[in-house]
Design a protein around this motif. Structure first.
Motif, PDB file in Angstrom:
ATOM      1  N   VAL A 175      33.594  31.548  21.605  1.00 18.45           N
ATOM      2  CA  VAL A 175      32.377  31.795  22.374  1.00 18.45           C
ATOM      3  C   VAL A 175      31.463  30.588  22.187  1.00 18.45           C
ATOM      4  CG1 VAL A 175      30.373  33.269  22.705  1.00 18.45           C
ATOM      5  CG2 VAL A 175      32.574  34.289  22.096  1.00 18.45           C
ATOM      6  N   LEU A 176      31.051  29.985  23.292  1.00 14.67           N
ATOM      7  CA  LEU A 176      30.167  28.826  23.268  1.00 14.67           C
ATOM      8  C   LEU A 176      28.828  29.214  23.875  1.00 14.67           C
ATOM      9  CD1 LEU A 176      32.667  26.131  24.626  1.00 14.67           C
ATOM     10  CD2 LEU A 176      31.943  26.407  22.249  1.00 14.67           C
ATOM     11  N   ASP A 177      27.738  28.882  23.187  1.00 21.76           N
ATOM     12  CA  ASP A 177      26.395  29.213  23.667  1.00 21.76           C
ATOM     13  C   ASP A 177      25.507  27.980  23.666  1.00 21.76           C
ATOM     14  OD1 ASP A 177      26.123  32.229  24.028  1.00 21.76           O
ATOM     15  OD2 ASP A 177      27.055  32.117  22.042  1.00 21.76           O
ATOM     16  N   VAL A 178      24.686  27.880  24.714  1.00 22.34           N
ATOM     17  CA  VAL A 178      23.534  26.968  24.718  1.00 22.34           C
ATOM     18  C   VAL A 178      22.351  27.767  25.263  1.00 22.34           C
ATOM     19  CG1 VAL A 178      24.491  24.629  24.781  1.00 22.34           C
ATOM     20  CG2 VAL A 178      24.517  26.006  26.848  1.00 22.34           C
ATOM     21  N   PRO A 179      21.787  28.639  24.447  1.00 18.60           N
ATOM     22  CA  PRO A 179      20.764  29.563  24.947  1.00 18.60           C
ATOM     23  C   PRO A 179      19.498  28.873  25.422  1.00 18.60           C
ATOM     24  CG  PRO A 179      20.935  29.666  22.551  1.00 18.60           C
ATOM     25  CD  PRO A 179      22.090  28.848  23.033  1.00 18.60           C
ATOM     26  N   ASP A 180      19.169  27.711  24.847  1.00 17.34           N
ATOM     27  CA  ASP A 180      17.930  27.046  25.227  1.00 17.34           C
ATOM     28  C   ASP A 180      18.123  26.079  26.378  1.00 17.34           C
ATOM     29  OD1 ASP A 180      19.512  25.461  23.691  1.00 17.34           O
ATOM     30  OD2 ASP A 180      17.929  24.708  22.381  1.00 17.34           O
ATOM     31  N   GLY A 181      19.287  26.100  27.004  1.00 16.01           N
ATOM     32  CA  GLY A 181      19.490  25.308  28.211  1.00 16.01           C
ATOM     33  C   GLY A 181      19.464  23.816  27.997  1.00 16.01           C
ATOM     34  N   LYS A 182      20.370  23.309  27.166  1.00 12.92           N
ATOM     35  CA  LYS A 182      20.452  21.868  26.931  1.00 12.92           C
ATOM     36  C   LYS A 182      21.434  21.175  27.864  1.00 12.92           C
ATOM     37  CE  LYS A 182      19.347  22.098  21.981  1.00 12.92           C
ATOM     38  NZ  LYS A 182      19.853  21.832  20.606  1.00 12.92           N
ATOM     39  N   LEU A 183      22.310  21.950  28.516  1.00 11.55           N
ATOM     40  CA  LEU A 183      23.384  21.373  29.311  1.00 11.55           C
ATOM     41  C   LEU A 183      23.322  21.875  30.747  1.00 11.55           C
ATOM     42  CD1 LEU A 183      26.352  21.872  26.807  1.00 11.55           C
ATOM     43  CD2 LEU A 183      25.141  19.733  27.267  1.00 11.55           C
ATOM     44  N   THR A 184      23.715  21.013  31.671  1.00  6.11           N
ATOM     45  CA  THR A 184      23.894  21.453  33.046  1.00  6.11           C
ATOM     46  C   THR A 184      25.274  22.098  33.164  1.00  6.11           C
ATOM     47  OG1 THR A 184      24.905  19.380  33.792  1.00  6.11           O
ATOM     48  CG2 THR A 184      22.494  19.509  33.841  1.00  6.11           C
ATOM     49  N   LEU A 185      25.487  22.820  34.264  1.00  2.22           N
ATOM     50  CA  LEU A 185      26.786  23.451  34.476  1.00  2.22           C
ATOM     51  C   LEU A 185      27.875  22.396  34.609  1.00  2.22           C
ATOM     52  CD1 LEU A 185      28.482  25.991  34.997  1.00  2.22           C
ATOM     53  CD2 LEU A 185      27.914  25.753  37.427  1.00  2.22           C
ATOM     54  N   GLY A 186      27.585  21.299  35.305  1.00  2.00           N
ATOM     55  CA  GLY A 186      28.577  20.236  35.457  1.00  2.00           C
ATOM     56  C   GLY A 186      28.995  19.656  34.127  1.00  2.00           C
ATOM     57  N   GLU A 187      28.031  19.429  33.220  1.00  3.37           N
ATOM     58  CA  GLU A 187      28.363  18.914  31.894  1.00  3.37           C
ATOM     59  C   GLU A 187      29.249  19.892  31.131  1.00  3.37           C
ATOM     60  OE1 GLU A 187      24.367  16.236  30.906  1.00  3.37           O
ATOM     61  OE2 GLU A 187      24.348  18.411  30.570  1.00  3.37           O
ATOM     62  N   ALA A 188      28.916  21.180  31.218  1.00  4.22           N
ATOM     63  CA  ALA A 188      29.699  22.193  30.508  1.00  4.22           C
ATOM     64  C   ALA A 188      31.141  22.220  31.001  1.00  4.22           C
ATOM     65  CB  ALA A 188      29.060  23.558  30.692  1.00  4.22           C
ATOM     66  N   LEU A 189      31.338  22.143  32.312  1.00  2.45           N
ATOM     67  CA  LEU A 189      32.691  22.171  32.866  1.00  2.45           C
ATOM     68  C   LEU A 189      33.470  20.923  32.478  1.00  2.45           C
ATOM     69  CD1 LEU A 189      31.932  23.592  36.433  1.00  2.45           C
ATOM     70  CD2 LEU A 189      33.031  24.786  34.524  1.00  2.45           C
ATOM     71  N   ARG A 190      32.797  19.788  32.422  1.00  5.08           N
ATOM     72  CA  ARG A 190      33.492  18.554  32.028  1.00  5.08           C
ATOM     73  C   ARG A 190      33.895  18.597  30.559  1.00  5.08           C
ATOM     74  NH1 ARG A 190      29.585  16.399  35.539  1.00  5.08           N
ATOM     75  NH2 ARG A 190      28.243  15.683  33.848  1.00  5.08           N
ATOM     76  N   HIS A 191      33.060  19.202  29.716  1.00  8.13           N
ATOM     77  CA  HIS A 191      33.441  19.377  28.308  1.00  8.13           C
ATOM     78  C   HIS A 191      34.717  20.208  28.205  1.00  8.13           C
ATOM     79  CE1 HIS A 191      28.939  18.891  27.006  1.00  8.13           C
ATOM     80  NE2 HIS A 191      29.477  17.762  27.435  1.00  8.13           N
ATOM     81  N   LEU A 192      34.762  21.327  28.938  1.00  7.04           N
ATOM     82  CA  LEU A 192      35.946  22.193  28.904  1.00  7.04           C
ATOM     83  C   LEU A 192      37.169  21.473  29.450  1.00  7.04           C
ATOM     84  CD1 LEU A 192      34.368  25.537  30.171  1.00  7.04           C
ATOM     85  CD2 LEU A 192      35.141  25.059  27.850  1.00  7.04           C
ATOM     86  N   TYR A 193      36.991  20.732  30.526  1.00  6.36           N
ATOM     87  CA  TYR A 193      38.118  20.046  31.167  1.00  6.36           C
ATOM     88  C   TYR A 193      38.818  19.100  30.193  1.00  6.36           C
ATOM     89  CZ  TYR A 193      40.612  16.880  34.296  1.00  6.36           C
ATOM     90  OH  TYR A 193      41.578  16.122  34.899  1.00  6.36           O
ATOM     91  N   VAL A 194      38.034  18.435  29.354  1.00  3.76           N
ATOM     92  CA  VAL A 194      38.614  17.496  28.394  1.00  3.76           C
ATOM     93  C   VAL A 194      39.085  18.197  27.128  1.00  3.76           C
ATOM     94  CG1 VAL A 194      38.123  15.499  26.913  1.00  3.76           C
ATOM     95  CG2 VAL A 194      37.273  15.543  29.266  1.00  3.76           C
ATOM     96  N   LEU A 195      38.278  19.105  26.598  1.00  2.00           N
ATOM     97  CA  LEU A 195      38.533  19.607  25.248  1.00  2.00           C
ATOM     98  C   LEU A 195      39.540  20.751  25.182  1.00  2.00           C
ATOM     99  CD1 LEU A 195      34.936  19.392  23.750  1.00  2.00           C
ATOM    100  CD2 LEU A 195      36.809  17.754  23.572  1.00  2.00           C
ATOM    101  N   LEU A 196      39.762  21.484  26.267  1.00  2.00           N
ATOM    102  CA  LEU A 196      40.790  22.533  26.221  1.00  2.00           C
ATOM    103  C   LEU A 196      42.172  21.952  25.934  1.00  2.00           C
ATOM    104  CD1 LEU A 196      39.766  25.012  29.074  1.00  2.00           C
ATOM    105  CD2 LEU A 196      39.429  25.253  26.614  1.00  2.00           C
TER     106      LEU A 196
END
Length: 499
Positions: A175-196
């Protein structure tokens, strides 16, 4: 294979904007064909306060085997059953990363025509991956995601809940959380695309050279400074050494460009691949080119200093490295340049790929910036900065000074630079112009000697000056060279720090 993306919202910024950002309507269940099966997008919840999008990938084992053609993981001819019975349909892997890119390609790029202002805004995000292969364990999961701003909750999945003594599997619930909104959706998807696929440590398709470009695009803005950059790059590229090396070199250019607040192209500013015309025109009726005279003067100074291990700092296209290799007295030669294009040209000039083993052991080329200290530069007898300093802004010279004289500290340092007073003798050079468009300055003899003497005094060196080329009685030589030699007075180096 399953993951969910959730966000929260307010009446002013409803959570259902997630549907606009993903380009998938919350009131529809949609299916998309991929190379390995069918990807489904659906919304378990969609309200103003909270919205969740789910991506479900149904992997077709037969299609996976056909595309693999017996190659790679799960496709070995001696493991026929494993081609069809494996964890691919259930555990997040590179196949899910491919589906993310295919289904949410616009979102990954940060494109949203319906809500363009929202695409660039950080969001409170929660991403859940129920089954994730994690080679390296929970600690590695945190090491990969937490430097990017995520809070990672990692729960190990036991091999069998009925038999706890069997221990944990290699799978985790993430489970990954950024409750205070530090990341855009595009950044989050790019992190997953590389790190999975990095966590799975496997690619389930052929890794071709264009994977380097995909990695750098997805890693833009975060990979160059990630503390686990080397591991990420190596695993993402299936541990293919040549591709990993290329990616690491290009990432270093990005890092240096960011540090200098400039463009990558401005850092990687090697001149064209053509050979030096002036050198090729050398003949009985022509004067010896200045470039040749300069190398001869450098070789003579290095020989006189008894240097065996030599650094060519700012080696460019490798002309000096090539000349040093012809003399067996130089047992180790290292060419260093910030420009990968220059190093590529130098490698071709030296024919490194066809060089004999004994000769190849004497030479190495690597990327580096003289604006930063580098432990790889330590331990050499001599360092050469031939026509280098004039390519730097003068305010960056103290950093170069410390990196070479304060940190690396070779016994001998040779520095050559144009003598601006001699420029009046060049008939084709307009008055007031420097010799090369990239020169940030060109010094008089007095200016160069003043700088060199101060450097020598600060770092415990003696310095003498050698003319290169015809020493004109009025304006001096076309090139001026300073020969620095350590005098053993190390007390002068105490307290010296990089500017």
């Amino acid at each position: 294979m399953f993951l969910t993306i959730s966000t929260s919202g307010t009446p002013e910024n409803p959570a259902t904007d997630l549907g606009f950002l993903l380009h998938k309507h919350p009131e529809k269940a949609q299916a998309f064909s991929t190379s390995y099966g069918t990807a489904h997008v659906l919304y378990p919840e969609a309200s103003v306060e909270r919205c969740t999008a789910a991506l479900l990938l149904e992997v077709d084992p037969v299609a996976l085997v056909k595309r693999g053609k017996g190659k790679g993981r799960g496709g070995a001819p001696d493991a026929a059953l494993a081609q069809y019975v494996n964890d691919r349909p259930y555990a997040a892997s590179s196949l899910l990363a491919v589906a993310l890119s295919a289904v949410f390609s616009s979102a990954m790029r940060g494109v949203c025509n319906a809500r363009p202002e929202r695409a660039g805004q950080p969001l409170p995000l929660r991403i859940e991956v129920p089954a994730l292969p994690a080679r390296g364990g929970a600690d590695l999961v945190r090491q990969l995601f937490e430097p990017l701003g995520w809070t990672a909750t990692v729960t190990r999945i036991p091999l069998d809940e009925r038999f706890p003594e069997w221990g944990d599997s290699r799978y985790v619930h993430l489970v990954l959380d950024v409750p205070d909104g530090k990341l855009t959706l595009g950044e989050a998807l790019r992190h997953l695309y590389v790190l999975l696929p990095v966590l799975d440590d496997a690619k389930h398709y052929w890794v071709s050279p264009d994977e380097v470009d995909k990695l750098l695009r997805a890693g833009e803005g975060w990979l160059a400074d990630h503390p686990e950059q080397k591991l990420i790059t190596s695993r993402y590229l299936a541990r293919r050494w040549s591709l990993t090396q290329e990616a690491m070199q290009r990432l270093e250019l990005v890092r240096l460009a960011d540090a200098d607040d400039t463009d990558v192209d401005a850092i990687d500013n090697a001149v064209g691949e053509e050979s030096d015309d002036a050198e090729s025109e050398e003949g009985p009726d022509r004067p010896v080119p200045l470039a040749v005279l300069r190398r001869e003067a450098i070789l003579a100074a290095l020989t006189g200093a008894g240097a065996g291990r030599v650094l060519d700092l700012g080696c460019g296209q490798g002309q000096l490295v090539q000349a040093l290799l012809k003399d067996t007295r130089f047992t180790e030669i290292a060419g260093v340049d910030v420009s990968m294009r220059a190093l590529t040209i130098a490698s071709r000039r030296l024919k490194l790929d066809r060089m004999g083993e004994r000769q190849a052991d004497r030479v190495k080329l690597f990327q580096g910036s003289l604006a930063y200290t580098d432990k790889r530069l330590k331990g050499y007898d001599a360092a050469v900065l031939s026509e280098v300093i004039e390519h730097l802004d003068e305010e960056r010279l103290p950093a170069l000074e410390y990196a070479v004289f304060g940190s690396a500290r070779p016994r001998t340092v040779l520095v050559t630079t144009p003598n601006v007073e001699y420029n009046v003798r060049w008939e084709t050079l307009p008055a007031g112009h420097v010799r090369h468009g990239d020169h940030r300055f060109e010094w008089t003899r007095e200016e160069f000697r003043g700088w060199a003497r101060q450097v020598a005094e600060r770092h415990g060196y003696d310095v003498e000056f050698v003319p290169v080329g015809e020493d004109d009685p009025e304006v001096g030589p076309p090139t001026q060279m300073a020969v620095f030699t350590q005098n053993g007075n190390d007390e002068k180096t105490k307290g010296v720090k990089a500017a």
